[in-house]
Design an enzyme around this catalytic site. Structure first.
Site, PDB file in Angstrom:
ATOM      1  N   SER A 151      11.821 -13.287 -16.620  1.00 21.35           N
ATOM      2  CA  SER A 151      11.566 -14.525 -17.488  1.00 21.35           C
ATOM      3  C   SER A 151      12.031 -15.645 -16.595  1.00 21.35           C
ATOM      4  O   SER A 151      11.590 -15.812 -15.494  1.00 21.35           O
ATOM      5  CB  SER A 151      12.637 -14.447 -18.691  1.00 21.35           C
ATOM      6  N   ASP A 321       3.423  -9.671 -24.505  1.00 16.14           N
ATOM      7  CA  ASP A 321       4.538 -10.678 -24.025  1.00 16.14           C
ATOM      8  C   ASP A 321       3.488 -11.957 -24.267  1.00 16.14           C
ATOM      9  O   ASP A 321       2.841 -12.274 -23.424  1.00 16.14           O
ATOM     10  CB  ASP A 321       5.011 -10.634 -22.873  1.00 16.14           C
ATOM     11  N   HIS A 354       8.145 -10.129 -25.282  1.00 16.99           N
ATOM     12  CA  HIS A 354       8.826 -10.734 -23.946  1.00 16.99           C
ATOM     13  C   HIS A 354      10.142  -9.733 -23.463  1.00 16.99           C
ATOM     14  O   HIS A 354      10.520  -9.615 -22.412  1.00 16.99           O
ATOM     15  CB  HIS A 354       9.103 -12.110 -24.188  1.00 16.99           C
TER      16      HIS A 354
END
Length: 381
Positions: A151, A321, A354
């Protein structure tokens, strides 16, 4: 598989001013650091793990005084784990502006004797990387075997490979993106607005009022948390189940209290987050996310932006995601391949959205294990 066990963080103090992208500088600052494994004599087996929005330097293991505080990537880092601390020396650094011990809005501003609060300078991913480079210097590490992150951490890893190409052997970017989409910036703006409109925010100087803008921070976290999960994952976990005591009638209450299990879950996550995180830090980090766009200096041309990179890359994305969709990873892969960089790309079919980068998925971990074994062979060659 066993944890690395009890670990202890330590604080590094830096007196040399750090020039920031906004034109200001920090005259002196602290960074919280945690390490795992042993640095070899050649200092060639070091791996830097960069953290995401609400994480910290505490990547793996537990603290002696709080055994429930398990490192945020404990399933990835440790003895015999994909990033094997029997082979690598792993470093976690808490970024500037955070609220877990590194200098940030909660720290005392030496110029005033009060917490920085809203006066703490806006920082960027590039500022964090420059600060992390000074940590590496303190350890005598001139080149990392790998820099890794998921991320926002993946953005830092990518920035490392662009800003310090000679210092990165492998760049591992997981569930990330070379820049935020307009939709992602919009989510961040709504979250920030929730904080800024909280009466307890007091222009960011709520420390002086002995309050926290928990209502705004709670809503911000709820918004963010929705984007971390996939629609399928939420359907499987909650569906349209009502929150009812065992044996209670499964019918609507016709009011605005919590009705659905998913509502209860989001409120729980929001309450928990608001208890331990700092609102000013949330503002800073989400703005750093917004600003990250290394192609901006090249008229939006990502291929041109990565032209001087030299690292080998592992880029991994997850099928569900939608925060940082696989298409964003493929965009980065294409830019690197345009320069004939060595790139391994994996798009992992996983239902968890995610947050999949934080979970113990066999295919994902097998990929990471195999890739780190390759790096270990290079280190030992």
């Amino acid at each position: 598989m066993e944890s690395i066990g009890i670990v202890a963080p330590h604080k590094m103090h830096f007196t040399e001013p750090l020039q920031l992208q906004n034109g200001s500088s920090l005259a002196g600052y602290d960074l919280m650091v945690e390490t795992y494994g042993t640095l070899n004599a050649a200092r060639s087996n070091a791996v830097l793990v960069c953290h995401a929005l609400n994480a910290s330097h505490h990547v793996a293991g537990v603290y002696a005084d709080n055994p429930k505080d398990i490192g945020w990537w404990d399933n990835m880092v440790g003895p015999g784990k994909p990033l094997d601390t029997d082979k690598f020396f792993v470093i976690g650094v808490n970024n500037l502006g955070s609220c877990f011990g590194s200098t940030g809005p909660m720290s005392i501003d030496p110029a005033t004797g009060n917490p920085y609060g809203a006066a703490f300078p806006v920082v960027t991913v590039e500022d964090w990387v420059n600060a992390q480079a000074r940590v590496a210097d303190q350890f005598g590490i001139t080149r990392f075997a790998a820099v890794m992150g998921g991320s926002l951490g993946g953005m830092q890893a990518l920035a490392w490979s662009m800003m310090y190409p000679e210092r990165v052997g492998h760049c591992i970017v997981v569930a990330s993106t070379p820049k935020l989409s307009a939709q992602n910036i919009a989510f961040n703006e709504v979250a920030r607005s929730a904080i800024l409109s909280d009466p307890d925010f007091h222009g960011g100087n709520y420390y002086a009022h002995n309050v926290k803008p928990k209502r705004g921070l709670r809503v911000a976290r709820m918004i963010g948390h929705i984007t971390y999960l996939s629609d399928d994952d939420m359907a499987e976990k909650f569906g349209r189940s009502l929150r009812r005591a065992e044996g209670a009638v499964d019918a609507y209450n016709f009011n605005f209290d919590v009705e659905f299990e998913v509502e209860s879950y989001l409120r729980y996550q929001g309450d928990k987050f608001a208890d331990y995180f700092d609102a000013n830090t949330y503002l800073l980090i989400t703005r750093a996310l917004d600003y990250f766009d290394p192609a901006k200096a090249f008229d939006g041309d990502l291929t041109a932006a990565v032209a001087h990179t030299t690292a080998k890359y592992l880029i991994a994305s997850f099928s569900t995601d939608w925060r940082f969709a696989p298409a964003r990873s493929r965009e980065l892969v294409k830019a690197l391949l345009d320069h004939k960089r060595t790139v391994t790309y994996a798009e992992i079919d996983a239902p968890h959205g995610h947050d999949a980068f934080l979970l113990d998925d066999a295919r994902y971990h097998n990929l990471m294990r195999a890739y780190y074994e390759r790096i270990a062979n290079e280190v030992n060659a």
